[in-house]
Design an enzyme around this catalytic site. Structure first.
Site, PDB file in Angstrom:
ATOM      1  N   TYR A 110       0.843  -1.188   0.000  1.00  0.00           N
ATOM      2  CA  TYR A 110       0.000   0.000   0.000  1.00  0.00           C
ATOM      3  C   TYR A 110       0.882   1.242   0.000  1.00  0.00           C
ATOM      4  O   TYR A 110       1.932   1.252  -0.627  1.00  0.00           O
ATOM      5  CB  TYR A 110      -0.992  -0.045   1.170  1.00  0.00           C
ATOM      6  CG  TYR A 110      -2.201   0.789   0.857  1.00  0.00           C
ATOM      7  CD1 TYR A 110      -3.037   0.454  -0.212  1.00  0.00           C
ATOM      8  CD2 TYR A 110      -2.499   1.927   1.578  1.00  0.00           C
ATOM      9  CE1 TYR A 110      -4.117   1.232  -0.550  1.00  0.00           C
ATOM     10  CE2 TYR A 110      -3.590   2.711   1.248  1.00  0.00           C
ATOM     11  CZ  TYR A 110      -4.401   2.367   0.186  1.00  0.00           C
ATOM     12  OH  TYR A 110      -5.462   3.150  -0.141  1.00  0.00           O
ATOM     13  N   ARG A 163      -9.670  10.721  -7.055  1.00  0.00           N
ATOM     14  CA  ARG A 163      -8.798  11.372  -6.070  1.00  0.00           C
ATOM     15  C   ARG A 163      -7.928  10.298  -5.420  1.00  0.00           C
ATOM     16  O   ARG A 163      -8.104   9.949  -4.260  1.00  0.00           O
ATOM     17  CB  ARG A 163      -9.639  12.105  -5.015  1.00  0.00           C
ATOM     18  CG  ARG A 163      -8.830  13.105  -4.191  1.00  0.00           C
ATOM     19  CD  ARG A 163      -9.378  13.262  -2.790  1.00  0.00           C
ATOM     20  NE  ARG A 163      -9.310  12.023  -2.019  1.00  0.00           N
ATOM     21  CZ  ARG A 163      -8.250  11.666  -1.302  1.00  0.00           C
ATOM     22  NH1 ARG A 163      -7.174  12.414  -1.257  1.00  0.00           N
ATOM     23  NH2 ARG A 163      -8.266  10.539  -0.616  1.00  0.00           N
ATOM     24  N   LYS A 181      -6.314  -2.364  -0.789  1.00  0.00           N
ATOM     25  CA  LYS A 181      -7.095  -2.323   0.448  1.00  0.00           C
ATOM     26  C   LYS A 181      -7.616  -3.713   0.812  1.00  0.00           C
ATOM     27  O   LYS A 181      -7.604  -4.114   1.985  1.00  0.00           O
ATOM     28  CB  LYS A 181      -8.257  -1.336   0.301  1.00  0.00           C
ATOM     29  CG  LYS A 181      -7.856   0.127   0.395  1.00  0.00           C
ATOM     30  CD  LYS A 181      -7.506   0.517   1.824  1.00  0.00           C
ATOM     31  CE  LYS A 181      -7.007   1.942   1.956  1.00  0.00           C
ATOM     32  NZ  LYS A 181      -8.053   2.959   1.947  1.00  0.00           N
ATOM     33  N   GLU A 252     -14.057   4.436  -1.935  1.00  0.00           N
ATOM     34  CA  GLU A 252     -12.621   4.701  -1.821  1.00  0.00           C
ATOM     35  C   GLU A 252     -12.155   5.712  -2.869  1.00  0.00           C
ATOM     36  O   GLU A 252     -12.384   5.537  -4.069  1.00  0.00           O
ATOM     37  CB  GLU A 252     -11.848   3.386  -2.010  1.00  0.00           C
ATOM     38  CG  GLU A 252     -10.384   3.473  -1.687  1.00  0.00           C
ATOM     39  CD  GLU A 252     -10.120   3.685  -0.213  1.00  0.00           C
ATOM     40  OE1 GLU A 252      -9.176   4.439   0.111  1.00  0.00           O
ATOM     41  OE2 GLU A 252     -10.838   3.104   0.622  1.00  0.00           O
ATOM     42  N   ASP A 253     -11.505   6.783  -2.411  1.00  0.00           N
ATOM     43  CA  ASP A 253     -10.830   7.752  -3.279  1.00  0.00           C
ATOM     44  C   ASP A 253     -11.759   8.420  -4.289  1.00  0.00           C
ATOM     45  O   ASP A 253     -11.413   8.604  -5.460  1.00  0.00           O
ATOM     46  CB  ASP A 253      -9.639   7.094  -3.983  1.00  0.00           C
ATOM     47  CG  ASP A 253      -8.454   6.935  -3.033  1.00  0.00           C
ATOM     48  OD1 ASP A 253      -8.513   7.478  -1.918  1.00  0.00           O
ATOM     49  OD2 ASP A 253      -7.477   6.277  -3.405  1.00  0.00           O
ATOM     50  N   ASP A 275     -13.858   5.227   3.351  1.00  0.00           N
ATOM     51  CA  ASP A 275     -12.637   5.140   4.155  1.00  0.00           C
ATOM     52  C   ASP A 275     -11.921   6.472   4.264  1.00  0.00           C
ATOM     53  O   ASP A 275     -11.358   6.802   5.308  1.00  0.00           O
ATOM     54  CB  ASP A 275     -11.700   4.083   3.556  1.00  0.00           C
ATOM     55  CG  ASP A 275     -10.472   3.874   4.410  1.00  0.00           C
ATOM     56  OD1 ASP A 275     -10.618   3.754   5.637  1.00  0.00           O
ATOM     57  OD2 ASP A 275      -9.355   3.848   3.864  1.00  0.00           O
ATOM     58  N   ASP A 276     -11.945   7.277   3.197  1.00  0.00           N
ATOM     59  CA  ASP A 276     -11.271   8.578   3.242  1.00  0.00           C
ATOM     60  C   ASP A 276     -11.960   9.526   4.212  1.00  0.00           C
ATOM     61  O   ASP A 276     -11.330  10.431   4.753  1.00  0.00           O
ATOM     62  CB  ASP A 276     -11.238   9.200   1.847  1.00  0.00           C
ATOM     63  CG  ASP A 276     -10.583   8.281   0.837  1.00  0.00           C
ATOM     64  OD1 ASP A 276      -9.387   8.003   0.988  1.00  0.00           O
ATOM     65  OD2 ASP A 276     -11.286   7.824  -0.084  1.00  0.00           O
ATOM     66  N   ASN A 425      -0.474  12.630   2.249  1.00  0.00           N
ATOM     67  CA  ASN A 425       0.492  11.745   1.627  1.00  0.00           C
ATOM     68  C   ASN A 425       0.259  11.763   0.113  1.00  0.00           C
ATOM     69  O   ASN A 425      -0.762  12.271  -0.342  1.00  0.00           O
ATOM     70  CB  ASN A 425       0.429  10.323   2.217  1.00  0.00           C
ATOM     71  CG  ASN A 425      -0.946   9.725   2.183  1.00  0.00           C
ATOM     72  OD1 ASN A 425      -1.620   9.781   1.166  1.00  0.00           O
ATOM     73  ND2 ASN A 425      -1.381   9.136   3.288  1.00  0.00           N
TER      74      ASN A 425
END
Length: 573
Positions: A110, A163, A181, A252-253, A275-276, A425
């Site tokens: 990851y 994203r 993930k 996710e994202d 999750d974000d 990050n």
């Protein structure tokens, strides 16, 4: 939790399994392949004699050999490719290597390496997994889901690729995120891989470099937006409910606006979380709670400043507000104790440009004036820090250097032991580097980061830098929801995950400045989070399992990768 379909029910519980495959077909099945670990009896029974080297290896020997393979590769991306190849060939071996070496392999499987893998996906992908859904598929999504290899999927991680980490729109390359993930779901808490599915809503890309790449593997169109985009997402959710009722969906994202909108639209219709938004918020709240426990400071006395008001920042604000409310703070106290700054400056009630998600956390103008902030021109981060005097500061801006020396020194002048969390990050985007923060605060700050950083020696004192990695939360959150057969995932379940993670930070970790456990404790932490989440689901009426069996049910659902004996299914007479 209901049993898995055969033969995975036997394999996941460590029992001998009846297998109806043989020869090269068995060797090509990644969940059933053992490579050279097939016994002599199995080789004879399944037509494998002569298809493998003579030596029968143990799983432990195979782990040693695979680590040797990985260590020969110096480039992290090559290690990522090697690990992916192993996962494609022999999943049991891959997950055993991962589970026993999480601290070493997490940055490979990851972040940060997965970011490079997403960027170069079209040029490094060897074998694809999961489901790819484009706008042309809107009327056939149930068919696509039924085409996938496993009949009883209970966890989907899905992205629209817009994203990806701090890297933006990476088109089809974003599929590496759900794949990674789900690898961590299995490595961290043992969710059997046949229960999981990565999904890419490949709705096109606005990244010109991808559209110009002749080898780009994705849907080569500008990104779908508006009503057509919403219709595709709605069709996807409906298809999941049709094919696998009760399946947990992890978003996710997705970019800020879509992330929050989709989360709020579907969270009460299907068991789902982002999750974000929620994984990040639970992780951050856990770090804050652990730090406050170490410093013997009550939540009521904190002034929390969030730099960044995207999906992650709003998610953190939402869960912090829930935690503050549970700590007994009034609405007015919460409004004063939780302040946001975005790219345009202080988020305050007088700004006409705020969307609804930001306006929900806007500082009342009279409160801003009371601490000396002039609102004629919206105050920027440094002036907000100087006037507000935060005790906790969290960065989700994606902009390197946001926490400058002036900002950190101003905070340290007003707080003896500040908690500072630059979370953006990959590493190049972090708001400030831990060594700089500790230098600017004379070693007084408690620091946690989004990317991994080595320990910092400041004035002869070694400071461990805890990583606020969502992997401490999302595997247990997902497992708890699956085990309890939750019909929804509530804020209370997310807060239960945060409190459990905070409790898992040991005094010796806090004594050296770390706000999170070691990654080597991940499986133990994930178990505790899953139990807490399942209990909250049952207590709140969202879960269907018995309260008295939750621990045993979680333990039974945590597969440990081992080979089980195979028996050949008898040929029909």
């Amino acid at each position: 939790m209901r049993p898995l379909p055969p033969p995975y029910d036997a394999i996941a519980t460590g029992q001998p399994a009846l297998i109806d495959l043989g020869g090269p077909t068995l060797l090509s099945n990644r969940l059933l392949n053992k490579d050279a670990a097939f016994t002599i009896e199995e080789r004879e029974s399944f037509g494998l004699h002569g298809l493998l080297p003579d030596r029968v290896m143990t799983l432990e020997e195979q782990v040693q050999l695979e680590l040797e393979h990985l260590h020969r590769k110096e480039d992290p991306l090559e290690r990522y490719i090697g690990a992916a190849a192993l996962q494609d060939r022999n999943a049991t071996l891959f997950y055993r290597v991962l589970a026993e070496n999480l601290e070493e392999l997490l940055p490979i499987v990851y972040t940060p390496t997965v970011g490079r893998a997403c960027q170069e996906y079209s040029h490094i992908v060897r074998r694809t997994r999961g489901a790819w859904i484009t706008p042309a598929d809107i009327d056939r999504i149930p068919e696509i889901l039924r085409n996938t290899p496993f009949p009883d999927v209970r966890l989907i991680v899905v992205t629209d690729n817009e994203r990806i980490l701090g890297l933006g729109d990476l088109g089809a390359g974003g599929m590496a995120i759900p794949t990674g993930k789900l690898a961590l779901y299995t490595g961290a808490c043992g969710i059997y891989p046949a229960l999981t599915l990565p999904v890419s809503l490949d709705v096109g890309t606005d990244n010109p470099a991808l559209l110009d790449d002749p080898l780009y593997v994705g849907y080569r169109h500008p990104r779908l937006r508006g009503a057509e985009y919403d219709a595709l997402v709605d069709a996807f959710v409906a298809a999941v409910g049709e094919v696998w009722p009760g399946c947990v969906i992890q978003w996710e994202d997705f970019k800020h606006y879509n992330a929050l909108r989709i989360l709020d639209r579907y969270r009460d219709r299907v068991p789902s979380f982002n999750d974000d938004v929620q994984g990040t918020s639970a992780t951050v709240v856990a770090g804050v709670l652990a730090g406050l426990r170490h410093l013997h400071r009550p939540m009521r006395a904190q002034r929390i400043l969030l730099a960044g008001a995207g999906a992650a920042g709003i998610g953190i604000a939402r869960l912090l507000r829930t935690a503050m409310r549970e700590a007994g703070l009034s609405a007015d106290e919460i409004a004063r104790g939780l302040v946001l700054v975005d790219s345009r400056g202080l988020v305050h009630a007088g700004r006409p440009d705020l969307d609804a998600t930001k306006a929900d956390f806007a500082l009342p103008d009279e409160e801003a004036a009371a601490i000396g902030l002039e609102l004629d021109t919206t105050p920027q981060l440094l002036s907000v820090v100087e006037a507000y005097g935060p005790t906790v500061m969290v960065g989700t801006t994606g902009l390197a250097g946001t926490f400058s020396g002036d900002v950190i020194r101003a905070m340290a002048e007003r707080c003896d032991r500040p908690i500072i969390m630059p979370l953006s990050n990959p590493t190049a985007n972090t708001e400030a580097r831990p060594a700089d923060i500790l230098a600017w605060t004379d070693g007084r700050a408690l620091v946690a980061t989004g990317s991994p950083f080595p320990p910092v020696n400041h004035a002869g004192v070694l400071h461990e830098i805890g990583q606020a990695n969502n992997v401490f939360v999302f595997p247990g959150l997902g497992l708890g929801a699956i085990v309890s057969e939750a019909t929804g995932i509530s804020d209370a379940m997310v807060l239960a995950a945060a409190r459990t993670l905070a409790d898992a930070v040991t005094p010796d970790r806090l004594a050296v400045g770390a706000l999170y456990p070691r990654v080597s404790a991940l499986r133990e932490v994930s178990r505790a989070v899953a139990i807490a989440v399942a209990r909250e689901a049952v207590d709140s009426g969202l879960g269907c399992c018995g309260h008295e069996t939750i621990e045993a049910d979680v333990d039974a659902a945590m597969w440990w990768p081992v080979y089980v004996p195979y028996r050949r299914v008898a040929e029909p007479a």
